[in-house]
Write an enzyme that holds these catalytic residues in place. Structure first.
Site, short mmCIF file in Angstrom:
data_model
loop_
_atom_site.label_atom_id
_atom_site.label_comp_id
_atom_site.label_asym_id
_atom_site.label_seq_id
_atom_site.Cartn_x
_atom_site.Cartn_y
_atom_site.Cartn_z
N HIS A 199 64.51 33.03 58.30
CA HIS A 199 64.84 34.03 57.27
C HIS A 199 64.13 35.35 57.55
O HIS A 199 64.67 36.42 57.26
CB HIS A 199 64.40 33.53 55.88
CG HIS A 199 65.40 32.66 55.19
ND1 HIS A 199 66.66 33.08 54.84
CD2 HIS A 199 65.32 31.37 54.77
CE1 HIS A 199 67.31 32.09 54.23
NE2 HIS A 199 66.52 31.03 54.18
N GLY A 239 61.48 25.42 50.09
CA GLY A 239 60.92 26.62 50.69
C GLY A 239 61.67 27.84 50.24
O GLY A 239 62.82 27.74 49.76
N GLN A 256 64.77 36.40 50.62
CA GLN A 256 65.69 35.73 49.69
C GLN A 256 65.57 36.25 48.27
O GLN A 256 66.44 36.02 47.44
CB GLN A 256 65.46 34.21 49.70
CG GLN A 256 65.88 33.55 51.00
CD GLN A 256 65.69 32.05 50.92
OE1 GLN A 256 64.60 31.55 51.16
NE2 GLN A 256 66.74 31.32 50.56
N HIS A 305 63.19 26.77 59.37
CA HIS A 305 64.22 27.40 58.54
C HIS A 305 63.70 28.68 57.88
O HIS A 305 64.36 29.72 57.91
CB HIS A 305 64.68 26.38 57.48
CG HIS A 305 65.68 26.90 56.49
ND1 HIS A 305 66.98 26.45 56.44
CD2 HIS A 305 65.57 27.83 55.51
CE1 HIS A 305 67.63 27.09 55.46
NE2 HIS A 305 66.79 27.93 54.88
N GLU A 306 62.51 28.59 57.29
CA GLU A 306 61.98 29.76 56.56
C GLU A 306 61.64 30.90 57.51
O GLU A 306 61.86 32.07 57.20
CB GLU A 306 60.74 29.37 55.75
CG GLU A 306 60.96 28.34 54.66
CD GLU A 306 62.17 28.60 53.78
OE1 GLU A 306 62.54 29.77 53.56
OE2 GLU A 306 62.76 27.62 53.31
N CYS A 322 70.40 25.75 51.85
CA CYS A 322 69.62 26.97 51.63
C CYS A 322 69.94 27.48 50.24
O CYS A 322 71.11 27.51 49.84
CB CYS A 322 70.00 28.00 52.69
SG CYS A 322 69.14 29.57 52.52
N LEU A 323 68.92 27.91 49.51
CA LEU A 323 69.13 28.43 48.17
C LEU A 323 70.01 29.68 48.20
O LEU A 323 70.62 30.03 47.19
CB LEU A 323 67.79 28.73 47.49
CG LEU A 323 66.92 27.50 47.19
CD1 LEU A 323 65.55 27.93 46.69
CD2 LEU A 323 67.60 26.57 46.19
NI NI Z 1 67.04 29.23 53.28
#
Ligand code: NI
Length: 166
Positions: free
Chosen positions: A137, A46, A51, A133-134, A91-92
């Site tokens: 953000h 995701g 991000q 999670h997304e 997380c990226l």
């Molecule tokens: Ni993330």
């Protein structure tokens, strides 16, 4: 389409609330295409617009093994949750690290798709975790604030333990 640079923890854009999308534009269509491409390139499940430095309420998710089930969620809202799951999450925007996070086991989310049509997405297990999670953000919240215990190096966990980058 093009790859976008992923912002990492410490970048203030990750701590801000993203704004509602009011109309679909060519610019946003390009953004969504780029977000999908970037998510696949980075092997993430995701990615949220903040991000890549854009404070819009847009997320993309694909938890499928084959990487062929993309979900685009615009202005998403969680309408229902049920149960709990606890597991490693990554997380990226926090490269190389994972942490233990408890999320709902089942999540139902209402949103608009890339054509600004209403959609409902229901997820359990990994998809439920990814949705939660997304959407965090979009509120400027990183999973690190929810971690039980310490962040650990991603390569220090057992290979059979589930860990995902979002
Ligand atoms: Ni993330």
């Amino acid at each position: 389409m093009a790859l976008r640079t992923i912002r990492t923890m410490g970048d203030p854009v990750l701590e801000k609330r993203a704004k509602e999308v009011t109309e679909m534009t060519e610019r946003l269509k390009t953004l969504i295409g780029d977000m999908l491409e970037t998510m696949y390139e980075e092997n993430g499940v995701g990615l949220a617009a903040p991000q890549v430095g854009v404070l819009k309420r847009i997320v993309v998710i694909d938890v499928s093994e084959e990487r062929n089930e993309p979900h685009v969620l615009i202005n998403p809202v969680i309408t229902e949750t049920e149960g709990e799951q606890t597991g490693y999450e990554g997380c990226l925007s926090v490269p190389g690290k994972v942490g233990m996070v408890t999320r709902p086991e089942r999540v139902v989310c209402r949103a608009l798709d890339e054509n600004m049509q209403e959609v409902t997405l229901e997820g359990t297990e990994l998809l439920g975790r990814a949705i939660a999670h997304e959407l965090d953000h979009l509120e400027g919240r990183l999973y690190v604030s929810l971690v039980e215990g310490e962040l650990v190096d991603a390569d220090s966990t057992e290979p059979d333990e589930e860990e995902v980058e979002e």
